[in-house]
Enzyme design. Structure first.
Site, PDB file in Angstrom:
ATOM      1  N   SER A 131    -101.465   0.984   3.391  1.00  0.00           N
ATOM      2  CA  SER A 131    -101.601  -0.347   2.809  1.00  0.00           C
ATOM      3  C   SER A 131    -102.338  -1.291   3.745  1.00  0.00           C
ATOM      4  O   SER A 131    -102.693  -2.398   3.348  1.00  0.00           O
ATOM      5  CB  SER A 131    -100.216  -0.937   2.500  1.00  0.00           C
ATOM      6  OG  SER A 131     -99.443  -1.030   3.686  1.00  0.00           O
ATOM      7  N   HIS A 133    -103.981   3.679  -2.606  1.00  0.00           N
ATOM      8  CA  HIS A 133    -102.957   2.695  -2.272  1.00  0.00           C
ATOM      9  C   HIS A 133    -102.112   2.347  -3.493  1.00  0.00           C
ATOM     10  O   HIS A 133    -102.520   1.568  -4.357  1.00  0.00           O
ATOM     11  CB  HIS A 133    -103.609   1.423  -1.706  1.00  0.00           C
ATOM     12  CG  HIS A 133    -102.627   0.367  -1.329  1.00  0.00           C
ATOM     13  ND1 HIS A 133    -102.937  -0.978  -1.337  1.00  0.00           N
ATOM     14  CD2 HIS A 133    -101.325   0.443  -0.925  1.00  0.00           C
ATOM     15  CE1 HIS A 133    -101.871  -1.673  -0.973  1.00  0.00           C
ATOM     16  NE2 HIS A 133    -100.890  -0.834  -0.724  1.00  0.00           N
ATOM     17  N   GLU A 187    -105.134   1.056  -5.831  1.00  0.00           N
ATOM     18  CA  GLU A 187    -106.445   0.852  -5.219  1.00  0.00           C
ATOM     19  C   GLU A 187    -106.973   2.195  -4.723  1.00  0.00           C
ATOM     20  O   GLU A 187    -106.324   2.862  -3.917  1.00  0.00           O
ATOM     21  CB  GLU A 187    -106.354  -0.134  -4.060  1.00  0.00           C
ATOM     22  CG  GLU A 187    -106.129  -1.568  -4.511  1.00  0.00           C
ATOM     23  CD  GLU A 187    -105.976  -2.529  -3.348  1.00  0.00           C
ATOM     24  OE1 GLU A 187    -106.644  -3.572  -3.358  1.00  0.00           O
ATOM     25  OE2 GLU A 187    -105.174  -2.245  -2.440  1.00  0.00           O
ATOM     26  N   ASN A 231    -103.880  -6.853  -0.806  1.00  0.00           N
ATOM     27  CA  ASN A 231    -103.188  -7.371   0.373  1.00  0.00           C
ATOM     28  C   ASN A 231    -104.012  -8.423   1.102  1.00  0.00           C
ATOM     29  O   ASN A 231    -103.447  -9.329   1.726  1.00  0.00           O
ATOM     30  CB  ASN A 231    -102.814  -6.230   1.318  1.00  0.00           C
ATOM     31  CG  ASN A 231    -101.569  -5.497   0.856  1.00  0.00           C
ATOM     32  OD1 ASN A 231    -100.826  -5.985   0.005  1.00  0.00           O
ATOM     33  ND2 ASN A 231    -101.335  -4.316   1.403  1.00  0.00           N
TER      34      ASN A 231
END
Length: 690
Positions: free
Chosen positions: A431, A452, A464, A502
């Protein structure tokens, strides 16, 4: 039954009666018992939708039935995937611009004619009957559910309520409060519950459909009858009391200023439930009005964003066997979702105990996904604990879900070089670490990428797919297709600190920490985010993600981004050091022992609070777009909505930015930069967004 047409539904076959293919969307034919079969098979589509041409052709078929009344009329789908997915949403914009009321009246007239036929009308449902498809089923006297069928009204997710009679037919069939709950929440009634509620009159296996139809036609099946509660709610005073409670409960999850549709539905039911004709008129007018709201327009936009992600997941993945390394919370859920969706899965870990917990967790997920006993058994058969890693040699895809340190991953990859088969893909579930940096240690850089997933994997659909500099296009496409095969939505992005989600989410969480350091109560911070429309406040979210993970991501971004980030708070560091990591340990910033916190506060909201939380997210979205990390603005909006639940009624962060005004947001960011520092400096990409 002579001349019947049979088609495959997985290993079963669909009983379609003696129908013949036509140039239109419907097939029809009468069997030897005088039963008329109308079979929906929408042209050029793998799934039925209830479009204007479908309704028009159905009207002609009903006219034929009126002229030559059959012993019974059966409606079902020829599509193996299910009955019908609802209305054709692509037509809604045109409807809202011209003649929505007239089109709705035409649809109502056809369903009213089916309801008025002087013979038993039977809807046979396999798979999902949603929205207008469910409304078509409700217009029939009886519903036969093939085991695995489900019924639901997801219109609320589009900023609407049912518009083809659902608002009065469902409350007129079952317990009205149960009916309203289904429509207000968009929740689906699966087979067992549909039968207990009274939606389904019979539940049968596919091979018994013909016999069940004959039993209904011969008058051997009684129709569902409502109970005393429905009679009591016929009184306006009782209905008003229940309506007030519905509004109160709805307000907790969907404030009226953001989501008007549920409240329009409650008003409709409270005012007109005792008068079917008034309810019908009110439904049509209300639906047409809701079509024009910004909420509905934005939620329909979200639907099409989802379709774009699904389109990216099409194709063959060439992946039959998946090996997952790491049986922690993430690895266990990744393995389970792959097994549920037909993949052979081996799950490895250096310890035995996590493997046992993973199998137990898999059973719980199967239950939450409403798998029946056989489906659960099959999924568990495909999920094999593999402490020695024997599955590596056969795996087409290896997913590494180990702890977030380069050293641990490097050690794992070194071992894989002699154990993975040629051409197999290795994907890391990192991540925060650089995919390019990890690729340097991978067995084959062309067959290496990031995959991800978001926690909890079984509930969050977005994944992702991170392409490193050396990742081949074939690898990226196969991973995207794999996501589609296991029911996920892939967003192909480039390697960058935090990737897309993120990178955008971390400033939101970090600013909340800064605000707490400034003395703003955590409840005030979370309430500001909730009022904006976020599904969860940043402090609650930090606790849920895990404060240790949040700290790790924040440190990584601060080290690797050019743009300044907020200082990491001492309180966050001390909580991580003391083991107060949030939900998973029972305590973080909130106490989780009694469940998810629901913040309340009487404190005033300080100036700039909402913009300090939200605008850094928008700025980060512009940054990843400018740097080519994301493919386009739609992908950024989709990723944020489907990974974080970002205020869907606003259409996504970049869509919101455009609606609010680029100049206004840039001006506001500069103002915040002057007050609070360079972390608020607007990105250079804002000038390209308009």
């Amino acid at each position: 039954m002579t001349g019947r047409v049979l088609e495959y539904l997985n290993d079963a076959m669909l009983e379609l009666g003696p129908v013949e293919k036509t140039d239109g969307n419907w097939r029809s034919g009468r069997d030897g018992d005088g039963i008329l079969w109308l079979v929906l098979d929408k042209t050029d589509s793998g799934m039925n939708t209830i479009s204007e041409d479908v309704i028009r052709e159905l009207d002609e078929l009903v006219s034929t039935a009126v002229a030559d009344l059959p012993k019974a009329l059966v409606i079902r789908s020829a599509k193996p995937k299910g009955f019908a997915a609802g209305a054709d949403i692509t037509s809604f914009d045109a409807m809202s611009d011209s003649g929505a009321v007239d089109l709705l009246k035409q649809g109502h007239a056809v369903l009213d004619r089916i309801e008025a036929l002087n013979c038993p009308t039977i809807c046979v449902v396999h798979g999902a009957a949603l929205g207008a498809g469910f409304e078509l089923a409700l217009a029939c006297d009886y519903r036969i559910a093939v085991d695995g069928a489900s019924f639901g009204f997801p219109e609320v997710q589009l900023g609407l309520h049912p518009g083809l009679g659902g608002t009065f037919r469902l409350p007129g069939l079952i317990d009205p409060t149960e009916a309203m709950t289904m429509m207000l929440t968009g929740k689906t009634a699966h087979t067992k519950r549909a039968k207990s509620l009274g939606i389904a009159d019979l539940v049968v296996e596919e091979r018994h459909v013909a016999a069940a139809v004959r039993a209904v036609a011969d008058g051997e099946v009684e129709q569902h009858k409502q109970g005393l509660k429905a009679q009591a709610l016929g009184f306006e005073q009782a209905r008003s009391f229940v309506a007030r409670e519905m509004r109160s409960q709805t307000q907790k999850k969907a404030p009226e200023r953001h989501y008007p549709a549920p409240y329009a539905l409650i008003d409709l039911w409270e005012e007109h439930a005792g008068d079917r004709d008034a309810m019908q008129r009110g439904e049509i007018e209300s639906f047409a009005k809701l079509l024009k709201t910004e909420t509905s327009k934005n939620l329909r936009r979200v639907f099409f964003l989802q379709q774009k992600l699904k389109d990216a997941a099409r194709g063959d993945d060439g992946i039959a066997h998946v090996h997952v390394i790491g049986a922690g919370a993430m690895g266990a859920e990744i393995a389970t979702m792959a097994a549920i969706n037909g993949k052979i899965v081996t799950l490895g870990d250096v310890q035995i105990e996590p493997l046992g917990r993973a199998v137990k967790q898999a059973v719980e997920i199967c239950d939450k996904k409403h798998l029946n006993r056989m489906e659960t058994r099959d999924a568990l058969d495909r999920l094999m604990p593999d402490p020695k890693g024997y599955g590596l040699a056969q795996a087409d895809l290896v997913i590494e879900a180990a702890p977030e340190t380069v050293e641990i991953k490097e050690k794992i990859y070194s071992d894989l070089k002699t154990r993975m088969k040629s051409g197999a893909i290795l994907a890391t579930n990192t991540s925060s670490l650089s995919v390019n940096e990890l690729a340097a240690h991978a067995p084959d850089t062309a067959c290496f990428a990031g995959l991800h997933f978001f926690n909890p994997v079984s509930q969050i659909d977005l994944v992702e797919v991170i392409e490193g500099d050396q990742t081949s296009k074939d690898t990226a496409q196969r991973l995207s297709a794999f996501c589609g095969k296991i029911g996920k939505l892939p967003a192909k992005v480039s390697d960058y600190p935090g990737f897309v989600v993120n990178r955008a989410l971390t400033p939101y969480l970090m600013e909340a920490m800064v605000l707490m350091e400034e003395g703003v109560p955590k409840e005030v911070i979370d309430l500001a985010a909730l009022r904006f429309g976020m599904p969860m406040g940043p402090v609650t979210l930090a606790d849920q993600v895990g404060l240790d993970i949040g700290l790790h991501v924040a440190e990584s971004l601060r080290q690797n981004l050019d743009k300044p980030m907020a200082e990491i708070s001492d309180t966050l560091r001390s909580k991580v050091e003391s083991g107060e990591l949030g939900k998973k340990t029972g305590r973080g910033f909130y106490d989780w022992w009694e469940g998810t916190p629901h913040p309340e506060s009487d404190h005033d909201e300080p100036a700039d609070l909402t913009d300090r939380l939200i605008l850094p997210m928008l700025d980060a979205c512009v940054e990843v777009l400018r740097k080519g990390v994301a493919q386009d603005a739609d992908q950024v909006d989709a990723a944020m909505i489907f990974a974080t639940g970002w205020a869907p009624f606003r259409g996504g962060p970049l869509h919101y930015a455009k609606a609010r005004g680029i100049e206004e947001i840039v001006s506001r960011l500069k103002e915040l930069e002057g007050k609070y520092g360079p972390r608020f400096a607007p990105d250079d990409g804002w000038s390209d967004l308009g």
